[in-house]
Design an enzyme around this catalytic site. Structure first.
Site, PDB file in Angstrom:
ATOM      1  N   ARG A   1     -41.449  32.040   7.133  1.00 57.27           N
ATOM      2  CA  ARG A   1     -40.014  32.079   6.848  1.00 57.27           C
ATOM      3  C   ARG A   1     -39.813  31.588   5.419  1.00 57.27           C
ATOM      4  O   ARG A   1     -40.762  31.160   4.772  1.00 57.27           O
ATOM      5  CB  ARG A   1     -39.225  31.222   7.841  1.00 57.27           C
ATOM      6  CG  ARG A   1     -39.555  29.746   7.772  1.00 57.27           C
ATOM      7  CD  ARG A   1     -38.660  28.920   8.696  1.00 57.27           C
ATOM      8  NE  ARG A   1     -39.077  27.528   8.712  1.00 57.27           N
ATOM      9  CZ  ARG A   1     -38.526  26.584   9.466  1.00 57.27           C
ATOM     10  NH1 ARG A   1     -37.539  26.878  10.282  1.00 57.27           N
ATOM     11  NH2 ARG A   1     -38.947  25.350   9.428  1.00 57.27           N
TER      12      ARG A   1
ATOM     13  N   TRP B   1     -45.059  19.415  13.570  1.00 54.01           N
ATOM     14  CA  TRP B   1     -45.534  19.688  12.212  1.00 54.01           C
ATOM     15  C   TRP B   1     -46.208  18.524  11.507  1.00 54.01           C
ATOM     16  O   TRP B   1     -46.512  18.615  10.333  1.00 54.01           O
ATOM     17  CB  TRP B   1     -44.409  20.264  11.357  1.00 54.01           C
ATOM     18  CG  TRP B   1     -43.052  19.649  11.547  1.00 54.01           C
ATOM     19  CD1 TRP B   1     -42.066  20.116  12.367  1.00 54.01           C
ATOM     20  CD2 TRP B   1     -42.517  18.472  10.927  1.00 54.01           C
ATOM     21  NE1 TRP B   1     -40.955  19.306  12.297  1.00 54.01           N
ATOM     22  CE2 TRP B   1     -41.199  18.295  11.416  1.00 54.01           C
ATOM     23  CE3 TRP B   1     -43.015  17.541  10.008  1.00 54.01           C
ATOM     24  CZ2 TRP B   1     -40.381  17.232  11.016  1.00 54.01           C
ATOM     25  CZ3 TRP B   1     -42.195  16.490   9.603  1.00 54.01           C
ATOM     26  CH2 TRP B   1     -40.898  16.358  10.110  1.00 54.01           C
TER      27      TRP B   1
ATOM     28  N   ASN C   1     -30.581  28.149   5.654  1.00 54.00           N
ATOM     29  CA  ASN C   1     -31.119  27.014   6.410  1.00 54.00           C
ATOM     30  C   ASN C   1     -32.015  26.183   5.501  1.00 54.00           C
ATOM     31  O   ASN C   1     -32.893  26.730   4.830  1.00 54.00           O
ATOM     32  CB  ASN C   1     -31.953  27.481   7.612  1.00 54.00           C
ATOM     33  CG  ASN C   1     -32.257  26.340   8.565  1.00 54.00           C
ATOM     34  OD1 ASN C   1     -31.334  25.740   9.127  1.00 54.00           O
ATOM     35  ND2 ASN C   1     -33.528  25.997   8.730  1.00 54.00           N
ATOM     36  N   GLU C   2     -31.760  24.900   5.454  1.00 50.43           N
ATOM     37  CA  GLU C   2     -32.597  23.981   4.673  1.00 50.43           C
ATOM     38  C   GLU C   2     -33.078  24.631   3.373  1.00 50.43           C
ATOM     39  O   GLU C   2     -34.281  24.835   3.163  1.00 50.43           O
ATOM     40  CB  GLU C   2     -33.784  23.497   5.509  1.00 50.43           C
ATOM     41  CG  GLU C   2     -33.378  22.583   6.651  1.00 50.43           C
ATOM     42  CD  GLU C   2     -34.568  21.910   7.330  1.00 50.43           C
ATOM     43  OE1 GLU C   2     -35.693  22.407   7.202  1.00 50.43           O
ATOM     44  OE2 GLU C   2     -34.354  20.893   8.004  1.00 50.43           O
TER      45      GLU C   2
ATOM     46  N   GLU D   1     -29.719  18.226  12.652  1.00 49.22           N
ATOM     47  CA  GLU D   1     -30.960  18.417  13.404  1.00 49.22           C
ATOM     48  C   GLU D   1     -31.657  17.082  13.540  1.00 49.22           C
ATOM     49  O   GLU D   1     -31.804  16.348  12.557  1.00 49.22           O
ATOM     50  CB  GLU D   1     -31.944  19.340  12.661  1.00 49.22           C
ATOM     51  CG  GLU D   1     -31.606  20.793  12.651  1.00 49.22           C
ATOM     52  CD  GLU D   1     -32.693  21.599  11.927  1.00 49.22           C
ATOM     53  OE1 GLU D   1     -33.846  21.147  11.865  1.00 49.22           O
ATOM     54  OE2 GLU D   1     -32.360  22.665  11.409  1.00 49.22           O
TER      55      GLU D   1
ATOM     56  N   HIS E   1     -42.709  22.130  19.692  1.00 47.65           N
ATOM     57  CA  HIS E   1     -41.629  21.231  19.247  1.00 47.65           C
ATOM     58  C   HIS E   1     -40.707  20.954  20.426  1.00 47.65           C
ATOM     59  O   HIS E   1     -40.334  21.859  21.166  1.00 47.65           O
ATOM     60  CB  HIS E   1     -40.861  21.920  18.115  1.00 47.65           C
ATOM     61  CG  HIS E   1     -39.991  21.004  17.310  1.00 47.65           C
ATOM     62  ND1 HIS E   1     -38.897  20.361  17.837  1.00 47.65           N
ATOM     63  CD2 HIS E   1     -40.042  20.640  16.012  1.00 47.65           C
ATOM     64  CE1 HIS E   1     -38.317  19.639  16.883  1.00 47.65           C
ATOM     65  NE2 HIS E   1     -38.996  19.789  15.765  1.00 47.65           N
TER      66      HIS E   1
HETATM   67  C1  GAL Z   1     -36.242  22.061  10.401  1.00 52.17           C
HETATM   68  C2  GAL Z   1     -35.751  23.479  10.462  1.00 52.17           C
HETATM   69  C3  GAL Z   1     -35.721  24.012  11.879  1.00 52.17           C
HETATM   70  C4  GAL Z   1     -36.984  23.661  12.580  1.00 52.17           C
HETATM   71  C5  GAL Z   1     -37.167  22.166  12.555  1.00 52.17           C
HETATM   72  C6  GAL Z   1     -38.402  21.688  13.278  1.00 52.17           C
HETATM   73  O1  GAL Z   1     -36.794  21.789   9.171  1.00 52.17           O
HETATM   74  O2  GAL Z   1     -34.473  23.603   9.902  1.00 52.17           O
HETATM   75  O3  GAL Z   1     -35.549  25.410  11.828  1.00 52.17           O
HETATM   76  O4  GAL Z   1     -38.057  24.292  11.938  1.00 52.17           O
HETATM   77  O5  GAL Z   1     -37.279  21.749  11.220  1.00 52.17           O
HETATM   78  O6  GAL Z   1     -38.520  20.300  13.207  1.00 52.17           O
END
Ligand code: GAL
Length: 704
Positions: free
Chosen positions: A103, A306, A141-142, A298, A349
């Site tokens: 992405r 990750w 997004n981010e 979030e 996740h």
């Molecule tokens: C953020 C992102 C989400 C998802 C999440 C996982 O950085 O905006 O789409 O990937 O991390 O922790």
């Protein structure tokens, strides 16, 4: 209080959607961020659009009373975009393309990417701007996540335009970049490239501009989408999700364009400083829009996927971490994501609804939290409760971490150390740019403010003049906004305030990582060497104690300042380590090393005493965090044992008067307890710093 998550129904068959809505209701969810990565589902081919599924999902959510934060879905272009328009792909330093398959594989300055993304946003906006379910818009997004810099040809072309807009003439650019050095003088803007792979150090002034450009390109993408939403008549709040102290994007410059600040925060359960670091992040985002609640956009319900190892949260930590956000100004608590994915990189996740279903610890925690948030009364606006400001500046960050300096500095780590000195004492802190320092604060700390703009220096001087206490240093006020030394030495702008003359830097040395030149350690080995922490330290004497500093022992002369502490060891033994100087109605202090552990604690204690700032609640047991939000005090027990705390007020959840609260490990109490009359409100209204607001024609971004 908003409560919800990212919702990706496009990953699931339609028959799951009704269950989703039902379980969302059960969990107390009232908002979802819908379709953040759904571009390929909405537009499977350039001339094919499919909104039926989205109509259906939005309809079901609406019928279920769940608000939609509709995503513009532009963060992950579908495969056909990259295949048809390879010029939309970003490139690394060496010019190699980043390919699709993950992405964020778009060049933010690519006109083709912007055209295609813009068309997607236009269609979404025209279809849903007036839909009653849509209560917010989530742009991209981010921005910048995964791809902090793009060196593609699209970036090259846009960079030249950006530089021409900024400097107008190539002579002005040559002056700002100091290109007489190493034969770098440019004859025209067309000779300039992004700082691609070069044999040795790039011109640091050009690096600084490239970072500004990078942040601006990402911001331009956001602004383009926002303008399209507005054109289509969208009247809902528009925002995107920040990532706290995220180096590539100067969020202070972005904040005016966010209707509300939204932030993603994933404290690392293995980080011993996670409470401090998360508190800093929340204070930072609150300080971006003083007086306006922000949204935690979030967080994870449990483990992420990750990090090298991904432990879950300890029992109760979800409530404790959530309370920390509310305490520090959040009015929305959201997760990534609603339903755990069953495919793709993030299938491990955690989510609100685990793959293992509702008979799980996580689901119980999620429903318990939903019920608790729903029962909270309306919260006071996060005021400007802090009397202490910590200066944290993106341009200083970019510049101070360039190479070829007296010593390597991890700016964020250093700022966090200072923040920790106040956080451990439950003293509320705003995180501000130097231009935002105003007379409402009593104490301002400006560590490693290596790059100091004229306006920032003026605001700091005005603050001290007006009666404030400024603690500056180390490595502060070294260069101007072009990363060039000013005439007349160092610490030139703050010299009258601080009463010191700065002679040199006094790097302490330690493990040499060999720089980046011939004989350098590999990045991995260098990192390992740094991690072993064999760096040299210096001692200084303060109030009879011998304390430690790291990084530098600067050689500073007290011109008319008083020496509070002196170095005891090293090349600068005998010279000032900490000075204080009355100026106007206030005082300028300078610290000539980065104090560590007891040293940092002692220096912080000293300036706290001098300024008279006080904790939100005094005398709390170790591990208990307190933060004030107007008349609401939040107490969080991050420790392992039950504690009892004396506090007079009204329990915000039950309405009952309290004199003491008992908190189990991870326990939380919200208490209405107005600040004592002895703690006067801010002395003045917030000062709005003067900044150059001329516009860049293309995007309406204030000029640098
Ligand atoms: C953020 C992102 C989400 C998802 C999440 C996982 O950085 O905006 O789409 O990937 O991390 O922790």
């Amino acid at each position: 209080m908003l409560y919800g998550a990212d919702y990706n129904p496009d990953q699931w068959p339609e028959d799951v959607w009704d269950e989703d809505v039902r379980l969302m209701q059960e969990a107390g969810v009232n908002i979802v961020s819908l379709g953040i990565f759904a571009w390929s589902r909405i537009q499977p081919a350039e001339d094919v659009w499919d909104f039926d599924w989205l109509d259906t999902v939005i309809g079901k959510l609406h019928a279920g009373g769940i608000g939609v934060n509709l995503a513009t879905a532009t963060a992950s272009p579908p495969p056909w975009v990259s295949a048809t328009y390879p010029e939309t792909l970003p490139a690394d330093e060496s010019g190699a393309s980043y390919w699709p398959g993950s992405r964020q594989h778009f060049a933010p300055s690519s006109p083709t990417y912007r055209r295609l993304a813009g068309e997607l946003v236009r269609r979404l906006a025209e279809r849903y701007a007036h839909h009653p379910a849509v209560i917010m818009w989530h742009v991209g997004n981010e921005f910048g996540c995964h791809l902090p810099m793009d060196f593609s040809d699209a970036a090259r072309d846009a960079y030249r335009v950006w530089l021409r807009d900024k400097y107008a003439t190539i002579d002005a650019l040559n002056g700002a970049w100091g290109t007489s050095f190493w034969s770098q003088r440019y004859g025209s803007f067309d000779e300039i490239f992004p700082p691609r792979l070069a044999p040795y150090s790039h011109n640091p002034s050009s690096m600084l501009d490239f970072r500004r450009f990078t942040s601006d390109m990402l911001l331009e993408c956001y602004l383009m989408e926002r303008a399209i939403l507005h054109e289509a008549g969208a009247a809902q709040p528009i925002t995107t999700n920040f990532m706290g102290p995220f180096k590539p994007a100067d969020y202070r410059r972005w904040a005016p364009f966010m209707d509300v600040i939204a932030d993603d925060c994933y404290p690392d359960p293995s980080n011993p400083h996670r409470v401090r670091d998360a508190a800093f992040q929340r204070d930072l985002v609150r300080s971006l829009k003083p007086g306006v609640p922000w949204l935690l956009w979030e967080q994870a319900t449990d483990a992420v996927n990750w990090r090298p190892s991904n432990p879950g949260k300890r029992p109760g930590a979800l409530i404790a971490e959530t309370a920390q956000s509310i305490a520090r100004g959040a009015d929305g608590i959201m997760f990534f994501q609603w339903r755990q994915s069953r495919a793709g990189s993030e299938k491990f996740h955690s989510a609100m609804l685990p793959h293992a279903g509702t008979e799980t610890r996580v689901w119980n925690a999620v429903t318990e939290l939903g019920a608790r948030l729903a029962a909270l009364p309306e919260l006071p606006a996060p005021g400007r409760d802090a009397r202490v400001a910590l200066v944290f500046d993106w341009e200083a960050w970019w510049a101070v971490e360039e190479r070829d300096h007296p010593t390597e500095i991890d700016y964020l780590a250093l700022v966090l150390e200072w923040y920790g000195g106040f956080h451990a004492r439950n003293i509320q802190v705003d995180i501000v740019g130097p231009e935002e320092v105003d007379a409402g604060y009593d104490l301002v700390v400006a560590p490693a403010l290596y790059l100091l703009r004229d306006e920032g220096a003026a605001a700091l001087a005005r603050f001290v003049d007006g009666g404030g206490i400024l603690l500056a240093g180390p490595f502060t006020d070294i260069v101007d906004e072009h990363d060039q030394f000013r005439s007349g030495g160092f610490v030139t702008q703050l010299a009258p305030v601080l009463g010191v003359r700065f002679e040199d830097f006094g790097a302490l040395g330690g493990v040499s990582t060999g720089g980046a030149g011939v004989g350098a350690l590999s990045p991995h080995a260098a990192q390992a060497a740094r991690a072993t922490g064999a760096a040299a330290t210096v001692t200084f004497g303060l109030d009879g104690a011998s304390l430690c500093g790291r990084l530098v022992a600067e050689r500073v002369h007290a011109v008319d300042a008083t020496v509070v502490a002196s170095f005891e060891t090293g090349l600068t033994a005998g010279s000032p380590a900490l000075t204080r100087h009355p100026h106007g109605s206030g005082e300028g202090w300078y610290v000539a090393t980065q104090p560590v552990a007891a040293g940092l604690d002692a220096v912080v204690a000293t300036v706290i005493e001098a300024s008279g700032v006080r904790p939100v609640v005094a005398g709390l047991p170790a591990g208990v965090e307190a933060a004030r939000r107007g008349d609401l005090v939040t107490l969080i027990n991050h420790g392992d044992v039950r504690v009892e705390i004396a506090i007079e007020g009204i329990d915000a959840e039950t309405g009952a008067p309290v004199e003491r609260v008992a908190l189990e490990s991870q326990g939380v109490a919200f208490v209405h307890a107005p600040a004592a009359a002895s703690e006067p409100a801010r002395k003045t209204e917030p000062f709005v710093a003067e900044r150059s607001e001329a516009s860049i024609a293309t995007a309406g971004i204030p000029a640098r």
